[in-house]
Every structure is written in structure tokens, then in C-alpha cells.
Design a protein around this motif. Structure first.
Motif, PDB file in Angstrom:
ATOM      1  N   GLN A   1       2.127  14.087  -7.816  1.00 23.55           N
ATOM      2  CA  GLN A   1       1.475  15.054  -6.943  1.00 23.55           C
ATOM      3  C   GLN A   1       2.438  16.186  -6.602  1.00 23.55           C
ATOM      4  O   GLN A   1       3.652  16.016  -6.611  1.00 23.55           O
ATOM      5  N   HIS A   2       1.881  17.320  -6.305  1.00 30.42           N
ATOM      6  CA  HIS A   2       2.705  18.495  -6.023  1.00 30.42           C
ATOM      7  C   HIS A   2       2.406  19.067  -4.635  1.00 30.42           C
ATOM      8  O   HIS A   2       2.598  20.244  -4.385  1.00 30.42           O
ATOM      9  N   GLY A   3       1.957  18.190  -3.746  1.00 30.49           N
ATOM     10  CA  GLY A   3       1.664  18.631  -2.389  1.00 30.49           C
ATOM     11  C   GLY A   3       2.881  18.522  -1.494  1.00 30.49           C
ATOM     12  O   GLY A   3       4.021  18.403  -1.949  1.00 30.49           O
TER      13      GLY A   3
ATOM     14  N   ALA B   1       0.061   4.431   6.476  1.00 31.43           N
ATOM     15  CA  ALA B   1      -0.075   3.005   6.158  1.00 31.43           C
ATOM     16  C   ALA B   1      -0.046   2.130   7.408  1.00 31.43           C
ATOM     17  O   ALA B   1      -0.135   0.906   7.300  1.00 31.43           O
ATOM     18  N   GLY B   2       0.104   2.736   8.579  1.00 31.30           N
ATOM     19  CA  GLY B   2       0.052   1.975   9.820  1.00 31.30           C
ATOM     20  C   GLY B   2       1.381   1.688  10.473  1.00 31.30           C
ATOM     21  O   GLY B   2       1.454   0.891  11.411  1.00 31.30           O
ATOM     22  N   PHE B   3       2.463   2.339  10.006  1.00 29.22           N
ATOM     23  CA  PHE B   3       3.792   2.138  10.598  1.00 29.22           C
ATOM     24  C   PHE B   3       4.103   3.307  11.543  1.00 29.22           C
ATOM     25  O   PHE B   3       4.053   4.468  11.140  1.00 29.22           O
ATOM     26  N   ASN B   4       4.453   2.989  12.775  1.00 33.74           N
ATOM     27  CA  ASN B   4       4.789   4.023  13.751  1.00 33.74           C
ATOM     28  C   ASN B   4       6.294   4.244  13.876  1.00 33.74           C
ATOM     29  O   ASN B   4       6.725   5.272  14.403  1.00 33.74           O
TER      30      ASN B   4
ATOM     31  N   ALA C   1       7.556   9.895   5.174  1.00 34.94           N
ATOM     32  CA  ALA C   1       7.153   9.650   6.564  1.00 34.94           C
ATOM     33  C   ALA C   1       5.635   9.711   6.705  1.00 34.94           C
ATOM     34  O   ALA C   1       5.029   8.872   7.405  1.00 34.94           O
ATOM     35  N   ASP C   2       5.006  10.671   6.024  1.00 37.63           N
ATOM     36  CA  ASP C   2       3.541  10.766   6.060  1.00 37.63           C
ATOM     37  C   ASP C   2       2.902   9.498   5.512  1.00 37.63           C
ATOM     38  O   ASP C   2       1.918   8.987   6.062  1.00 37.63           O
TER      39      ASP C   2
ATOM     40  N   PHE D   1       0.844  -1.199   0.000  1.00 34.47           N
ATOM     41  CA  PHE D   1       0.000   0.000   0.000  1.00 34.47           C
ATOM     42  C   PHE D   1       0.880   1.250   0.000  1.00 34.47           C
ATOM     43  O   PHE D   1       0.666   2.193  -0.772  1.00 34.47           O
ATOM     44  N   ALA D   2       1.907   1.275   0.857  1.00 32.08           N
ATOM     45  CA  ALA D   2       2.820   2.413   0.925  1.00 32.08           C
ATOM     46  C   ALA D   2       3.605   2.562  -0.375  1.00 32.08           C
ATOM     47  O   ALA D   2       3.856   3.685  -0.846  1.00 32.08           O
ATOM     48  N   HIS D   3       4.000   1.438  -0.975  1.00 35.81           N
ATOM     49  CA  HIS D   3       4.736   1.462  -2.250  1.00 35.81           C
ATOM     50  C   HIS D   3       3.937   2.194  -3.309  1.00 35.81           C
ATOM     51  O   HIS D   3       4.468   3.058  -4.034  1.00 35.81           O
ATOM     52  N   GLU D   4       2.641   1.889  -3.411  1.00 34.53           N
ATOM     53  CA  GLU D   4       1.804   2.553  -4.414  1.00 34.53           C
ATOM     54  C   GLU D   4       1.619   4.031  -4.084  1.00 34.53           C
ATOM     55  O   GLU D   4       1.609   4.873  -4.990  1.00 34.53           O
ATOM     56  N   ARG D   5       1.481   4.344  -2.807  1.00 37.20           N
ATOM     57  CA  ARG D   5       1.325   5.751  -2.415  1.00 37.20           C
ATOM     58  C   ARG D   5       2.588   6.560  -2.743  1.00 37.20           C
ATOM     59  O   ARG D   5       2.513   7.701  -3.188  1.00 37.20           O
ATOM     60  N   ILE D   6       3.756   5.979  -2.513  1.00 35.98           N
ATOM     61  CA  ILE D   6       5.012   6.675  -2.804  1.00 35.98           C
ATOM     62  C   ILE D   6       5.161   6.882  -4.308  1.00 35.98           C
ATOM     63  O   ILE D   6       5.596   7.946  -4.762  1.00 35.98           O
ATOM     64  N   LYS D   7       4.779   5.874  -5.099  1.00 43.84           N
ATOM     65  CA  LYS D   7       4.817   6.044  -6.553  1.00 43.84           C
ATOM     66  C   LYS D   7       3.927   7.193  -6.985  1.00 43.84           C
ATOM     67  O   LYS D   7       4.273   7.950  -7.897  1.00 43.84           O
TER      68      LYS D   7
END
Length: 328
Positions: free
Chosen positions: A281-283, A294-297, A288-289, A270-276
Motif C-alpha cells: 500500500q502507498h497510503g 486492532a484494539g491495542f491502546n 501505530a494506526d 490480525f495486526a501482523h497481516e495488516r502490517i504485511k
């Protein structure tokens, strides 16, 4: 179909590709799928290529093979879990997936889950289809539990017409376009709506041999639905499916892993796809976000596990430039 033909996806002049090269291209484009040819010494009429458009990934697959298989061993070898929105462009093919047998004709659409075995039948006849590759976790996380995977939408169905029109628009829109993000979201929402179930259970257990397998499929969906929730754990899952912790762990032991590892790996994908997606994105969102969402502390733990699974660090993935092949 006229809209999709306008972006150069139809093969008026048949492309010929050596079998071994076509297989390599298919693995790069789609993952662990195994082609079966009538004669592997002959060139394949067609190609397997990746297309990037509007910040979305497509696979354009054409061939005259006998069939292409994707069994449970292939599922385990794939690092990325995806849903494929397929549109048949030319010819026809048979699809065995999720306990269903479908015949796709020109203009028909189907949704295929990469985490389930699939066989595509071509019978040596030319077939050409386009696949929109969608991150499975993102789809299921936002209401995908109601999707009717393996449902076929016939070409004349209004939702099939809508999906083809949106695909043509996505393919002709650069990722730098001011409306690209909204168009991507519209494509995802339309896909969910097109394949929403009619209230019946869309999961098929025809290929499953025992109760443990059925429980594991139920658990798989529950994890995808609650992937980023802090309460998601082996204990919570055992309670939801009505088994003891010992029984739950025995089920996962048969898969060669623990329930905790299974959840962790899904969160990493899930995090892999979000990072891709940060490429497009330009936000101000950071790695870390993404990790925390994704549930990692523990960020160092996240980085270590990420590199073990994907053979690159999150920052290396973010810095890499996506391999782009234009539509031609």
C-alpha cells in the motif's frame, strides 16, 4: 483450467524433489503439515513452493505422497491463522475437513480453515493444486461468519469458473499495477460470495467430544466477528454464550491460556497481516494506526507482545522484504 495452465502451474515434465527437502519446503510454504510417504527414501514427484503475485500469497503443492496430516497439535504450533482457497489443477485428492469428506477433481475448489484439523489423501498418485492463502481474521471480520468451510465447488459451477479466472488474473498481475488493490479486493469478495452458506450452520462438531469444545468453537467465531470492537472481553463473551466467568475461564484453562490472552493473540495476528499488507500500500497508515485499529491502546505493550509472539518487532516486519518466488 486453460487460464491457470497459461501461467505455468501444470507439470508436463514431472519435477522430482528429495522427501526431506519437500517436507522443509511444505513447512515454509504452508505451516505445520505432516507428509506421509509410501517410501521416504524415494524422491517425491512434485514440489512445494510459495508464489507472490499482486500482493497476495499462494502455495503451489504437487506430490505423489500417501497423505498429508494437520491435527490439533499442528494447529496450535502455527502462528498464523489462514483460510486456504484450493483449486485442483491435476490429478485428484481426498480431503477430510470440518467433519466432511470430499473428493477433489480437476477444476474443483474448496475452502480449508488452518485452525481446524485436515487430512489430504493422495494414495501415492500424482496430485497438483494451487492454494490462495487468505488471512483468516480479515475474512471473518468482514462477514466470514457466513462462510461454509469445507464446501466443494465442482469445476463446472459458475462460481468455480469465476474463481479460477480471477486467480489467473491475480497471478499475471504485478503488485505495482495500478489496479492491483482493486483486484485483490475483488478476489476476497468473490471468495466470500462463492462459499457463503445456505443458512444452515456450517460449523461441524463431529470431531468434538464435549460441550466445552462446542462453546470454544462458538467463542472463536464470535471473537473473529468482533475482533477490533472495544467491548470485546471475557465478560462480554461469557454473557453472549450464556455461561459464568468461572466456567468460561475453566474452558480456556484446558487450552493452557486465559480468554484475555486468546483475544490478545488473535488481535496480534490480525495486526501482523495488516502490517504485511503495508508493503503493498502507498497510503499514510502507520504501525501505530494498525495497532490502534486492532484494539491495542498502549503502543509499547503492543510492540512487546508482538515481538514475543512473532520473534520480531512490528517495524522489523515492515522493513523486511517479502520472500518472492515468481511463477515459472
Amino acid at each position: 483450467m486453460e487460464l491457470l495452465s497459461s501461467v505455468g502451474l501444470l507439470h508436463k515434465d514431472r519435477i522430482r524433489t528429495p522427501f526431506s527437502r519437500w517436507v522443509d519446503d511444505l513447512h515454509y510454504t504452508c505451516g505445520s503439515f505432516r507428509p506421509r510417504a509410501m517410501d521416504t527414501s524415494l524422491d517425491i514427484r512434485g514440489e512445494a513452493r510459495r508464489i507472490n503475485a499482486c500482493g497476495m500469497e499462494f502455495s503451489h503443492i504437487s506430490n505423489d505422497l500417501d497423505r498429508v496430516d494437520h491435527d490439533w497439535d499442528d494447529v496450535r504450533r502455527d502462528a498464523v491463522e489462514q483460510l486456504f482457497l484450493l483449486v485442483q489443477l491435476e490429478g485428484s485428492c481426498g480431503v477430510e475437513h470440518n467433519g466432511r469428506h470430499s473428493a477433489l477433481n480437476v477444476g474443483d475448489c474448496i475452502l480449508v480453515d488452518s485452525t481446524k484439523p485436515t487430512t489430504f489423501h493422495f494414495g501415492g498418485k500424482f496430485s497438483n493444486h494451487l492454494s490462495l492463502n487468505l488471512p483468516r481474521q480479515l475474512i471473518y471480520f468482514h462477514g466470514g461468519d457466513k462462510l461454509d468451510v469445507a464446501q466443494t465447488l465442482e469445476a463446472a459451477d459458475p462460481m468455480a469458473v469465476t474463481l479460477r479466472a480471477l486467480l489467473a488474473k491475480v497471478l499475471s498481475t504485478p503488485e505495482s499495477d495500478v489496479h492491483a488493490a482493486n483486484l485483490r479486493q475483488l478476489m476476497l469478495d468473490a471468495t466470500r460470495q462463492a462459499f457463503v452458506s445456505d443458512g444452515h450452520n456450517s460449523l461441524s462438531f463431529n470431531s468434538l467430544s464435549d460441550l466445552a469444545s462446542r462453546r470454544l468453537q462458538m467463542i472463536d467465531v464470535l471473537i473473529d466477528q468482533h475482533l477490533t470492537s472495544p467491548y470485546l472481553s471475557a465478560q462480554w463473551l461469557a454473557k453472549r454464550v450464556g455461561v459464568s466467568m468461572r466456567v468460561l475461564q475453566l474452558h480456556f484453562r484446558d487450552l493452557g491460556m486465559t480468554c484475555t490472552t486468546f483475544i490478545r493473540d488473535k488481535r496480534l495476528r490480525f495486526a501482523h497481516e495488516r502490517i504485511k499488507q503495508l508493503h503493498y500500500q502507498h497510503g499514510t497508515q502507520t504501525i501505530a494506526d494498525v495497532a490502534y485499529s486492532a484494539g491495542f491502546n498502549d503502543l509499547s505493550y503492543f510492540n512487546r507482545c508482538f515481538k514475543e509472539l512473532f520473534a520480531c518487532s512490528p517495524s522489523e516486519l515492515l522493513r523486511s522484504t517479502p520472500h518472492r518466488k515468481g511463477v515459472h
